[in-house]
Design an enzyme around this catalytic site. Sequence first.
Site, PDB file in Angstrom:
ATOM      1  CE  LYS A 165      -1.854   1.851   3.957  1.00 57.12           C
ATOM      2  NZ  LYS A 165      -0.891   2.569   4.804  1.00 57.12           N
ATOM      3  CG  ASP A 194      -4.590  -4.316   4.604  1.00 56.91           C
ATOM      4  OD1 ASP A 194      -4.056  -4.445   5.718  1.00 56.91           O
ATOM      5  OD2 ASP A 194      -5.463  -3.470   4.372  1.00 56.91           O
ATOM      6  CG  HIS A 195       0.672  -4.369   7.776  1.00 56.37           C
ATOM      7  ND1 HIS A 195       0.357  -3.094   7.417  1.00 56.37           N
ATOM      8  CD2 HIS A 195       0.723  -4.355   9.129  1.00 56.37           C
ATOM      9  CE1 HIS A 195       0.228  -2.344   8.493  1.00 56.37           C
ATOM     10  NE2 HIS A 195       0.444  -3.085   9.548  1.00 56.37           N
ATOM     11  CE  LYS A 199      -1.760  -5.591  12.381  1.00 56.07           C
ATOM     12  NZ  LYS A 199      -0.480  -5.281  12.984  1.00 56.07           N
ATOM     13  CG  ASP A 252      -1.609   5.950   6.862  1.00 55.91           C
ATOM     14  OD1 ASP A 252      -0.907   5.418   5.978  1.00 55.91           O
ATOM     15  OD2 ASP A 252      -1.331   5.900   8.076  1.00 55.91           O
ATOM     16  CG  HIS A 257      -4.429  -1.030   7.716  1.00 59.78           C
ATOM     17  ND1 HIS A 257      -3.903  -1.871   6.767  1.00 59.78           N
ATOM     18  CD2 HIS A 257      -3.482  -0.089   7.941  1.00 59.78           C
ATOM     19  CE1 HIS A 257      -2.679  -1.449   6.447  1.00 59.78           C
ATOM     20  NE2 HIS A 257      -2.410  -0.367   7.137  1.00 59.78           N
ATOM     21  CE  LYS A 357       0.051   7.748  11.724  1.00 66.89           C
ATOM     22  NZ  LYS A 357       0.350   6.341  11.979  1.00 66.89           N
TER      23      LYS A 357
END
Length: 507
Positions: A165, A194-195, A199, A252, A257, A357
């Site tokens: 991404k 998509d990391h 998971k 982002d 995600h 964040k």
Amino acid sequence: MATAVTESQPEIQPTPKATGRCVLVLFGASGDLTKRKLVPALFNLAKAALLPGNFAILGVAFDDLSLDQFRNEVTSFLPTDKDLEELKAFRERLFYQRGDFSDSATYQVVASRLNEMDREHGTDGNYLFYLATAPRYFGHIVLQLGQCQLAKQENGHWRRVVIEKPFGHDLESARSLNRQIKAVLAENQIYRIDHYLGKETVQNILVFRFDNAIFEPIWNRRYIDHIQITNAETVGVEQRGGYFDSAGTLRDMVPNHVMQLLSLTAMESPVSFQADAVRDEQAKVLHAVQLFDSEAVLQDSVRGQYGEGTIGNERVPAYRAEPGVSPESRIETFVALKLTIDNWRWAGVPFYLRTGKRLARRHTEITIQFKKTPFELFRNVPVKKHTNQLVLQIQPVEGISLSFGAKVPGPILRVGSVEMDFEYSRYFGTAAYTGYEVLLYDCMIGDATLFQRADMVEAGWSIVDPVLDVWKALPPRRFPNYSAGSWGPRESDELLEREGRGWRTIE
Ligand code: BG6
């Protein structure tokens, strides 16, 4: 993810096979992703004997590096005090080619290096190209691979391309990138990473929902009041101020995600565990998300930007004081949204999402909030306010908990709130794991279940595009509007409070 095994005992391990012979070509091999995630993940696969004997890695990057310098650089995050023999053998599979991605000569050189490597390492012309580069090169690299015949699958060998991404910066650019790469590659050659799907806890949403019969009957509007997805980070923008200050949190985190978490939670049961069966259902539910009109953006979306504050004991600067960020920046570092899904299962069940964040804790979870009992039998009894909540803890705590009311022991009838907890580490132990192992392994065995298809990426962008448009037209008036170390702006709480709800308290 290819081997589906049913384990009744935690110690029973599946026995997946090593991937077939191939060369992994890493474009952008001198970047952070390569040394922090990809190489450690490949090393873990090597130690688990999941890489074939005939395997090599060719790094391609702009830097002028000798082979030794490259090997030292990309293995710098591997432990050097143990696994020494394995590390030595692993280093010998690493090769380097200097090249400028915008120059077509680079791809000619890569093609001839690959030819040589096939001869020396017996890799049979099977290539996995990993684009760990700046996004502006994605389309161009794929085009060049096509022109050098490196994307063509013939004579029994395979060619696949992994794209990191961000995949586009809005719906139009995502569509255009899809068009460019699909002019060269078939959809089943494209692995959009998509990391979050690497998971364990995210993959477990599928197992939890579809390998247990007890939850499905209550997983719908009749029993569920609403769903919350929280993805909170304590980090700021770190060294990525330049990128982040043009992207913002909505782009982002949300189309990728957060939408993965939402689609796995809300999708229907797939008819099989084949890649397209699973992805069909994910795409279907993403397409059922009601698109915002301008009025709904004003009502149901919240944006925030952090000012200075304290996290733990550390004083941290405001977003606008971060390196690479404009001192007048109007980019959001926090987003909360209320979404609705237009289908029978979810009609009338709000999905509240928040991500940001510099929040109070690093914490990602999905809360399934069940409805109250239809009749309050214990209304005259001292009751500690409780509700039935099922919490899927994604990170850093990995587990699942269910809260319910229980009688407090004693002669007087009192009701308290208790929890049943499952924690991964207590049950299965812990292992060094970057999250990229399963993704790299799956690309090499050709299983695309955990990768985003073109229609899923575009559906994610369709959901956020109207919000981007309205936010662009109406710049924020009051940024910064939350302190670092808090849970975001006040409006995020109000989004739920006005409907008689509240975010789950995260300790
Ligand atoms: C990345 C975003 O995709 O995901 C980052 O670009 C974010 O801004 C990161 O910090 C979060 O990933 P994780 O795995 O730490 O939750």
